[in-house]
Enzyme design. Structure first.
Site, mmCIF file in Angstrom:
data_model
loop_
_atom_site.group_PDB
_atom_site.id
_atom_site.type_symbol
_atom_site.label_atom_id
_atom_site.label_comp_id
_atom_site.label_asym_id
_atom_site.label_seq_id
_atom_site.Cartn_x
_atom_site.Cartn_y
_atom_site.Cartn_z
ATOM 1 C CG ASP A 126 -1.963 -1.078 1.204
ATOM 2 O OD1 ASP A 126 -2.377 -1.461 0.099
ATOM 3 O OD2 ASP A 126 -2.376 -1.532 2.284
ATOM 4 C CG ASP A 144 -6.823 -1.414 -1.498
ATOM 5 O OD1 ASP A 144 -7.049 -2.624 -1.664
ATOM 6 O OD2 ASP A 144 -5.897 -0.991 -0.780
#
Length: 196
Positions: A126, A144
């Site tokens: 991330d 995401d």
């Protein structure tokens, strides 16, 4: 309803192009940030007053949930995510709307992007971090974003389809009412004045 082979093939070909494109975009951005941030531990690239790019590995699920159980959960996540992707692909192939097709394609593309990370890197990378003053949103990635966008498209598609069904049902009800009244008028006994 059974799809024709041609329609099935076209749906598969279109969806594959969309999904592969999303996976490539996701993996390229992760590759770039991994290679440009990993040698600088703790480095945060400040993009705006509310957006940073950071180097973070997520060993859990969304928003880092269950990260403390990584040694037990990674294989469970891999199996579960693979089953979910297969089921979503089935739903997409059965979809009768462009919104359903697009929404499922985005969700599947994002899910495969994160599945690749978990399979080959052992965790999901991330790097996007939004914040405002004391509020900090959990770090996430483009996969995401694709999943979130896909869900938004699917919800909008569901409510649009529901609205269309309700409108058609009302229209059919109104037509049935008019036809019933017309039938009553046609079958009503004629008055004496009509005999002249």
């Amino acid at each position: 309803m059974i799809l024709s082979f041609k329609k099935l093939y076209l749906t598969f070909a279109r969806s594959s192009r969309i999904i592969i494109t999303l996976v490539i975009i996701d993996q390229l951005t992760k590759w770039w940030f991994i290679n440009n941030l990993r040698w600088k531990p703790g480095l945060t690239l400040k993009v705006t007053s509310f957006l940073n790019m950071v180097y973070t590995w997520n060993y859990g699920i969304s928003f880092g949930l269950m990260r403390d159980y990584y040694q037990y959960s990674n294989i469970v996540f891999l199996i579960t995510n693979t089953i979910i992707v297969c089921y979503l692909y089935y739903l997409m192939m059965s979809s009768k709307t462009i919104g359903g097709f697009a929404g499922y394609s985005f969700v599947i593309g994002g899910a495969i992007g994160n599945l690749i990370d978990r399979s080959f890197r052992g965790a999901v990378f991330d790097f996007i971090h939004f914040y405002y003053q004391d509020y900090s949103f959990p770090v996430f990635n483009l996969a995401d974003c694709f999943i979130t966008l896909g869900v938004i498209i699917l919800v909008e598609d569901y409510y649009s389809a529901k609205k269309n069904i309700e409108e058609k049902a009302k229209e059919n009800y109104d037509k049935a009412q008019i036809e019933a009244m017309a039938e009553k008028i046609r079958n009503a006994p004629q008055g004496d004045n009509d005999k002249i």
